[in-house]
Design an enzyme around this catalytic site. Structure first.
Site, PDB file in Angstrom:
ATOM      1  CB  ALA A 105     -18.990 -94.366  70.228  1.00 21.11           C
ATOM      2  NE  ARG A 106     -19.140 -95.882  62.806  1.00 19.78           N
ATOM      3  CZ  ARG A 106     -19.749 -96.832  62.084  1.00 19.78           C
ATOM      4  NH1 ARG A 106     -19.640 -98.090  62.427  1.00 19.78           N
ATOM      5  NH2 ARG A 106     -20.469 -96.509  61.037  1.00 19.78           N
ATOM      6  NE  ARG A 136     -24.640 -94.654  63.367  1.00 16.70           N
ATOM      7  CZ  ARG A 136     -24.587 -93.697  62.440  1.00 16.70           C
ATOM      8  NH1 ARG A 136     -23.450 -93.359  61.893  1.00 16.70           N
ATOM      9  NH2 ARG A 136     -25.683 -93.074  62.074  1.00 16.70           N
ATOM     10  CG  HIS A 160     -21.564 -86.247  63.004  1.00 16.17           C
ATOM     11  ND1 HIS A 160     -22.134 -87.425  63.420  1.00 16.17           N
ATOM     12  CD2 HIS A 160     -22.337 -85.258  63.527  1.00 16.17           C
ATOM     13  CE1 HIS A 160     -23.201 -87.165  64.146  1.00 16.17           C
ATOM     14  NE2 HIS A 160     -23.355 -85.848  64.234  1.00 16.17           N
ATOM     15  CB  SER A 161     -15.335 -88.139  61.759  1.00 12.73           C
ATOM     16  OG  SER A 161     -14.419 -88.841  60.984  1.00 12.73           O
ATOM     17  CE1 TYR A 221     -31.517 -93.525  51.262  1.00  6.64           C
ATOM     18  CE2 TYR A 221     -31.706 -93.635  53.652  1.00  6.64           C
ATOM     19  CZ  TYR A 221     -32.150 -93.982  52.397  1.00  6.64           C
ATOM     20  OH  TYR A 221     -33.249 -94.778  52.283  1.00  6.64           O
ATOM     21  CD  GLU A 280     -20.565 -86.439  58.563  1.00  6.54           C
ATOM     22  OE1 GLU A 280     -19.540 -87.015  58.968  1.00  6.54           O
ATOM     23  OE2 GLU A 280     -21.720 -86.841  58.805  1.00  6.54           O
TER      24      GLU A 280
END
Ligand code: NAG
Length: 426
Positions: free
Chosen positions: A183-184, A237, A309-310, A363, A385
């Site tokens: 979400a963020r 998130r 994504h970011s 990771y 990203e």
């Protein structure tokens, strides 16, 4: 009665004094310089031990880790980093204040212009929905709007199918693009909408992308979490599912740990309050089940899957446990074409894109969309990203246009490369 008046008075004063982001008062964000691969495990162990919010996992000698920590745990974090001999610095001293300032920046941006389009801004769910409806209405020859179904809280999760043959020509490969599961990561929503806009613009130089492929674009997987991040907790998130039998106070699961791919094995937390809680079972979240259904329904033709994504300027592929798939050379090749297509257009302050296996670069993870698509046989599957220019989740709206257009170069290049590999296979 007197006491009641005091309560009212207190609430009025509180409403004036209290900031929207007070929940983050006392929280700070620290950059950590990683120098070898063991430090990635170390950060993950601290994540669980000190309840860190990991904003960026980092890559040794390439990207710093960024972690948010509460006031109570700051001293322990500093001690542990010093003991490990890791250089670190304060990135944000006051997270609450940083987001207050970002809010002001966003409202100033809106005030300063008229007719801001949803892909030039941080649109709310209703604006995204209205935009999708409008695109479908204005381009009925190539756009079909589909309602996948309701989110946990009942918001329609919609996606567009873009095709010159209304998906009738089954000889073409499909490009499937998704965004906003976390979400963020606000900047990914306008980026996904811009990809739609570029395709419906039908510029002559982009015509081959419609002639040679069909497109499915789902810009907002997690509307409930996204709206919650706008109204209540900026750094939310997860999804917003509620299961009182599991937790009476913690809602949702990490949508990008919720897929049926080595579910709940590594890189997750069994604590239902954690931001990397994968949910009680694979596809427990209705939102991810829609993504699965789209993949399954179009499995023969989806050649490339891209989940946006970011942040961090990465293009990664599976698997989250560091296993590589048999076609890893092709996967890497297409990711490299994409990154190399974006880099010439990047801002000087942005790092170059890095491509590779998600585990080796960042990771270990399990249950993410990237791995699920790979597992069920989609040949090319990635997590993208986007850049952040040092602004983390607070990318100023004035940078959205830059991110959109450079990312378009990458998506277009990856589409063309994916088509070539599709033709070689079919
Ligand atoms: C990684 O760095 C730590 C110090 O932070 C050191 O103790 C360890 O030996 C290093 N590991 C390798 C494989 O270089």
């Amino acid at each position: 009665m007197l006491r009641y008046s005091y309560v009212i008075l207190f609430l009025c004063i509180y409403a004036v004094v209290a900031g929207k982001h007070d929940v983050y008062k006392g929280y700070s964000v620290h950059g950590i310089k990683l120098t070898n691969a063991t430090h990635k495990e170390f950060i993950h162990s601290l994540e669980l031990e000190l309840d860190l919010d990991v904003w960026q996992h980092g890559t040794p000698k390439l990207r710093d880790a960024m972690v948010m920590v509460s006031r109570e745990n700051t001293v322990s974090l500093m001690e542990k980093l010093d003991t490990m001999g890791l250089d670190h610095y304060v990135h944000l001293r006051d997270v609450a204040q940083a987001f207050e300032e970002h809010d002001l920046e966003i409202s100033a941006w809106k005030r300063g212009r008229s007719n801001v389009l949803p892909f030039e801004d941080y649109p709310r769910y209703a604006e995204v929905d209205a935009y999708l409806e409008k695109v479908a209405q204005e381009h009925p020859d190539i756009v079909t709007l589909v309602n996948a179904g309701p989110s946990f809280e009942g918001r329609a999760i919609k996606y567009v199918k873009i095709s010159t043959s209304n998906f009738a020509d089954t000889s073409k490969p499909i490009y499937f693009l998704t965004a906003t599961v976390h979400a963020r990561e606000w900047v990914v929503t306008p980026a996904a909408l811009y990809m739609i806009q570029r395709l419906v613009d039908r510029r002559p130089e982009d015509q081959d992308l419609l002639d040679s492929m069909d497109w499915i674009i789902l810009p907002m997987i997690n509307p409930d979490g996204y709206e919650y991040s706008h109204t209540t907790m900026r750094l939310w998130r997860r999804t917003r599912s509620f299961r009182p039998e599991i937790s009476s106070s913690c809602y949702g699961a990490d949508g990008n740990r919720n897929y049926d791919a080595a579910f709940a094995s590594v890189g997750v937390s069994s604590n239902p309050c954690s931001d990397i809680y994968p949910g009680p079972s694979a596809f427990s979240e209705v939102e991810t089940s829609y993504v699965r259904d789209i993949m399954q329904a179009n499995l023969q033709r989806i050649q490339i899957f891209m989940d946006i994504h970011s942040y961090g300027n990465y293009i990664t592929y599976g698997f989250g446990d560091a296993r590589l798939s048999p076609n890893v050379a092709q996967q890497h090749h297409v990711a490299a074409i994409m990154g190399a297509a974006i880099d010439p257009y990047k801002l000087p302050q942005a790092p170059y894109y890095v491509v590779g296996n998600s585990n080796l670069l960042m990771y270990e993870t399990s249950g993410c969309a990237q791995d699920y698509a790979q597992t069920i046989g989609i040949p090319l599957s990635y997590t993208l990203e986007l850049p952040e220019y040092g602004f983390d989740f607070r990318v100023p709206p004035s940078y959205i246009g830059q991110i959109n257009s450079e990312t378009w170069h990458g998506v277009a290049a990856s589409a063309r490369a994916a088509v070539l590999y599709y033709r070689a296979r079919n």
